[in-house]
Design a protein around this motif. Structure first.
Motif, PDB file in Angstrom:
ATOM      1  N   VAL A 109       0.837  -1.206   0.000  1.00 33.05           N
ATOM      2  CA  VAL A 109       0.000   0.000   0.000  1.00 33.05           C
ATOM      3  C   VAL A 109       0.866   1.248   0.000  1.00 33.05           C
ATOM      4  CG1 VAL A 109      -1.564   1.384   1.422  1.00 33.05           C
ATOM      5  CG2 VAL A 109      -2.060  -1.032   1.013  1.00 33.05           C
ATOM      6  N   LEU A 110       1.866   1.299   0.881  1.00 34.52           N
ATOM      7  CA  LEU A 110       2.758   2.464   0.936  1.00 34.52           C
ATOM      8  C   LEU A 110       3.525   2.637  -0.370  1.00 34.52           C
ATOM      9  CD1 LEU A 110       4.222   2.155   4.570  1.00 34.52           C
ATOM     10  CD2 LEU A 110       2.383   3.662   3.746  1.00 34.52           C
ATOM     11  N   ASP A 111       4.029   1.495  -0.913  1.00 34.66           N
ATOM     12  CA  ASP A 111       4.806   1.578  -2.154  1.00 34.66           C
ATOM     13  C   ASP A 111       3.934   2.021  -3.316  1.00 34.66           C
ATOM     14  OD1 ASP A 111       7.322   0.929  -3.683  1.00 34.66           O
ATOM     15  OD2 ASP A 111       5.939  -0.467  -4.661  1.00 34.66           O
ATOM     16  N   THR A 112       2.699   1.527  -3.365  1.00 40.69           N
ATOM     17  CA  THR A 112       1.805   1.872  -4.472  1.00 40.69           C
ATOM     18  C   THR A 112       1.394   3.339  -4.416  1.00 40.69           C
ATOM     19  OG1 THR A 112       0.964  -0.399  -4.494  1.00 40.69           O
ATOM     20  CG2 THR A 112      -0.353   1.257  -5.619  1.00 40.69           C
ATOM     21  N   ARG A 113       1.139   3.851  -3.209  1.00 39.70           N
ATOM     22  CA  ARG A 113       0.748   5.256  -3.071  1.00 39.70           C
ATOM     23  C   ARG A 113       1.898   6.176  -3.471  1.00 39.70           C
ATOM     24  NH1 ARG A 113      -3.933   6.484  -0.500  1.00 39.70           N
ATOM     25  NH2 ARG A 113      -3.135   8.552  -0.004  1.00 39.70           N
ATOM     26  N   GLU A 114       3.130   5.762  -3.188  1.00 39.63           N
ATOM     27  CA  GLU A 114       4.274   6.582  -3.579  1.00 39.63           C
ATOM     28  C   GLU A 114       4.482   6.574  -5.094  1.00 39.63           C
ATOM     29  OE1 GLU A 114       7.590   5.065  -1.465  1.00 39.63           O
ATOM     30  OE2 GLU A 114       6.977   5.887   0.481  1.00 39.63           O
ATOM     31  N   ARG A 115       4.044   5.492  -5.744  1.00 34.64           N
ATOM     32  CA  ARG A 115       4.271   5.364  -7.187  1.00 34.64           C
ATOM     33  C   ARG A 115       3.010   5.639  -7.996  1.00 34.64           C
ATOM     34  NH1 ARG A 115       6.173  -0.530  -7.870  1.00 34.64           N
ATOM     35  NH2 ARG A 115       6.254   0.116 -10.056  1.00 34.64           N
ATOM     36  N   VAL A 116       1.986   6.223  -7.368  1.00 30.00           N
ATOM     37  CA  VAL A 116       0.715   6.391  -8.048  1.00 30.00           C
ATOM     38  C   VAL A 116       0.853   7.274  -9.292  1.00 30.00           C
ATOM     39  CG1 VAL A 116       0.031   8.365  -6.613  1.00 30.00           C
ATOM     40  CG2 VAL A 116      -1.722   6.930  -7.724  1.00 30.00           C
ATOM     41  N   TRP A 173      -6.606  -1.558  -6.152  1.00 23.33           N
ATOM     42  CA  TRP A 173      -6.818  -0.119  -5.961  1.00 23.33           C
ATOM     43  C   TRP A 173      -6.053   0.679  -7.010  1.00 23.33           C
ATOM     44  CZ3 TRP A 173      -3.025   3.543  -4.803  1.00 23.33           C
ATOM     45  CH2 TRP A 173      -3.507   4.830  -4.525  1.00 23.33           C
ATOM     46  N   ALA A 174      -4.788   0.249  -7.272  1.00 23.18           N
ATOM     47  CA  ALA A 174      -3.984   0.968  -8.271  1.00 23.18           C
ATOM     48  C   ALA A 174      -4.589   0.852  -9.657  1.00 23.18           C
ATOM     49  CB  ALA A 174      -2.555   0.400  -8.264  1.00 23.18           C
ATOM     50  N   ALA A 175      -5.133  -0.344  -9.966  1.00 24.53           N
ATOM     51  CA  ALA A 175      -5.716  -0.531 -11.290  1.00 24.53           C
ATOM     52  C   ALA A 175      -6.994   0.280 -11.459  1.00 24.53           C
ATOM     53  CB  ALA A 175      -6.004  -2.011 -11.517  1.00 24.53           C
ATOM     54  N   GLY A 176      -7.728   0.508 -10.357  1.00 24.87           N
ATOM     55  CA  GLY A 176      -8.990   1.229 -10.454  1.00 24.87           C
ATOM     56  C   GLY A 176      -8.870   2.733 -10.329  1.00 24.87           C
ATOM     57  N   THR A 177      -7.704   3.239  -9.951  1.00 27.49           N
ATOM     58  CA  THR A 177      -7.521   4.687  -9.796  1.00 27.49           C
ATOM     59  C   THR A 177      -7.542   5.369 -11.167  1.00 27.49           C
ATOM     60  OG1 THR A 177      -6.192   4.339  -7.822  1.00 27.49           O
ATOM     61  CG2 THR A 177      -6.017   6.483  -8.887  1.00 27.49           C
ATOM     62  N   GLY A 178      -8.319   6.430 -11.306  1.00 32.11           N
ATOM     63  CA  GLY A 178      -8.402   7.141 -12.575  1.00 32.11           C
ATOM     64  C   GLY A 178      -7.089   7.793 -12.951  1.00 32.11           C
ATOM     65  N   THR A 179      -6.784   7.805 -14.247  1.00 30.58           N
ATOM     66  CA  THR A 179      -5.513   8.357 -14.717  1.00 30.58           C
ATOM     67  C   THR A 179      -5.424   9.870 -14.432  1.00 30.58           C
ATOM     68  OG1 THR A 179      -5.447   6.695 -16.478  1.00 30.58           O
ATOM     69  CG2 THR A 179      -4.020   8.629 -16.723  1.00 30.58           C
ATOM     70  N   ALA A 180      -6.473  10.613 -14.735  1.00 33.67           N
ATOM     71  CA  ALA A 180      -6.430  12.047 -14.521  1.00 33.67           C
ATOM     72  C   ALA A 180      -6.276  12.385 -13.031  1.00 33.67           C
ATOM     73  CB  ALA A 180      -7.710  12.679 -15.070  1.00 33.67           C
ATOM     74  N   ARG A 181      -6.985  11.655 -12.193  1.00 31.75           N
ATOM     75  CA  ARG A 181      -6.894  11.908 -10.753  1.00 31.75           C
ATOM     76  C   ARG A 181      -5.497  11.612 -10.243  1.00 31.75           C
ATOM     77  NH1 ARG A 181     -10.156   8.418  -6.175  1.00 31.75           N
ATOM     78  NH2 ARG A 181      -9.161   9.390  -4.325  1.00 31.75           N
ATOM     79  N   ALA A 182      -4.897  10.526 -10.767  1.00 39.08           N
ATOM     80  CA  ALA A 182      -3.551  10.166 -10.307  1.00 39.08           C
ATOM     81  C   ALA A 182      -2.526  11.181 -10.777  1.00 39.08           C
ATOM     82  CB  ALA A 182      -3.196   8.783 -10.823  1.00 39.08           C
ATOM     83  N   LEU A 183      -2.696  11.718 -11.976  1.00 38.74           N
ATOM     84  CA  LEU A 183      -1.725  12.697 -12.493  1.00 38.74           C
ATOM     85  C   LEU A 183      -1.758  13.992 -11.711  1.00 38.74           C
ATOM     86  CD1 LEU A 183      -2.102  12.133 -16.347  1.00 38.74           C
ATOM     87  CD2 LEU A 183      -0.123  11.592 -14.917  1.00 38.74           C
TER      88      LEU A 183
END
Length: 276
Positions: free
Chosen positions: A164-171, A263-273
């Motif tokens: 979770v921590l690693d994925t949030r840092e690399r979102v 969670w990473a796969a479902g996160t929207g691209t625009a929101r993540a950018l």
């Protein structure tokens, strides 16, 4: 005072598991547990004198066995010893052990035998050849199973927290890759494979380490109850068991990474950018 259990005939097949020495193969012999030997201050090869109403019989300890009946203080011997003590006519069989021939239907045999015994005040019971059916072994297996389950849960939560921590840092990096065409399935695969290698390596290292720890700790568990455990309890691992165990680290790593990967796969691209 000690309890004496006498065997008659070929009883080796139904004997408790031996730790050392051998089973009864003649008159004047006895088999006891480590707890009995410790309490009496003797060892295998020494003799014990039994006294019953003034009559004595000397038996030689020829084997050490593992069993927990009567607190492990029972002495196992042959019916010839009872005859020496003058109990040959008084001692009536309290239990008969029957080993069925290969191919016999245990259920049908049991039903037939119980119908024949109906009205005699006795009954026949089936006992599976489970090997380590002692209450001590059952308690040890339950404790080990509970600890194993707790360790698996803790390990899975540890993987979950790390991923979770690693994925949030690399979102943001994941969003860029998704903008370039990475599909949700590829995102999940990338997150999972980032921990799969470590999980596999940990599993391969943990199995021999666990075997070594088992070999050191299990005898101490037997010593705590004054018993020497048989080799069948200590030699708990073989090839078919070790193969799945070596993949345990991989399974735990993948299971712990699936939730953050989804969670990473479902996160929207625009929101993540927009996330810095």
């Amino acid at each position: 005072m000690t309890t004496v259990v006498a065997y008659e005939g070929d009883s080796a097949w139904g004997a408790p598991e031996l730790v050392s020495g051998h089973w009864l193969d003649g008159p004047g012999q006895a088999v006891v547990t480590a707890r009995f030997l410790t309490a009496a201050g003797i060892g295998v090869g020494d003799t014990v004198t039994l006294d019953e109403k003034g009559r004595r019989a000397t038996v030689r300890i020829v084997g050490e066995a593992f069993f927990t009946q009567d607190g492990g203080m029972t002495l196992l011997t042959s019916t010839a010893t009872l005859a020496e003590l003058g109990l040959g006519d008084e001692a009536l069989p309290g239990r008969f052990h029957v080993r069925t021939a290969s191919g016999t239907d245990p259920g049908q045999y049991l039903d037939t035998l119980n119908r024949a015994l109906d009205g005699a005040g006795v009954a026949a019971l089936a006992h599976a050849d489970s090997g380590n059916s002692s209450s001590v072994i059952v308690a040890m297996d339950a404790l080990i199973g509970m600890l194993t389950l707790m360790l698996v849960v803790v390990a899975g939560l540890g993987v979950l927290h790390t991923v979770v921590l690693d994925t949030r840092e690399r979102v943001r990096d994941l969003a860029v890759l998704k903008a370039l065409g990475m599909t949700p399935r590829q995102t999940v695969a990338m997150v999972v494979t980032s921990v799969a290698g470590v999980g596999l390596l940990v599993g391969l290292v943990a199995v021999p380490a666990g075997m070594a720890l088992h070999g050191m700790v299990t005898p101490f568990m037997g010593d705590a109850v004054g018993m020497t455990l048989p080799e069948t309890v200590l030699a708990a691992y073989d090839g078919p068991v070790l193969a799945p165990l070596s993949l345990g680290g991989l399974v735990i790593a993948v299971a712990g990474a699936l939730l953050p990967a989804g969670w990473a796969a479902g996160t929207g691209t625009a929101r993540a950018l927009r996330t810095e």
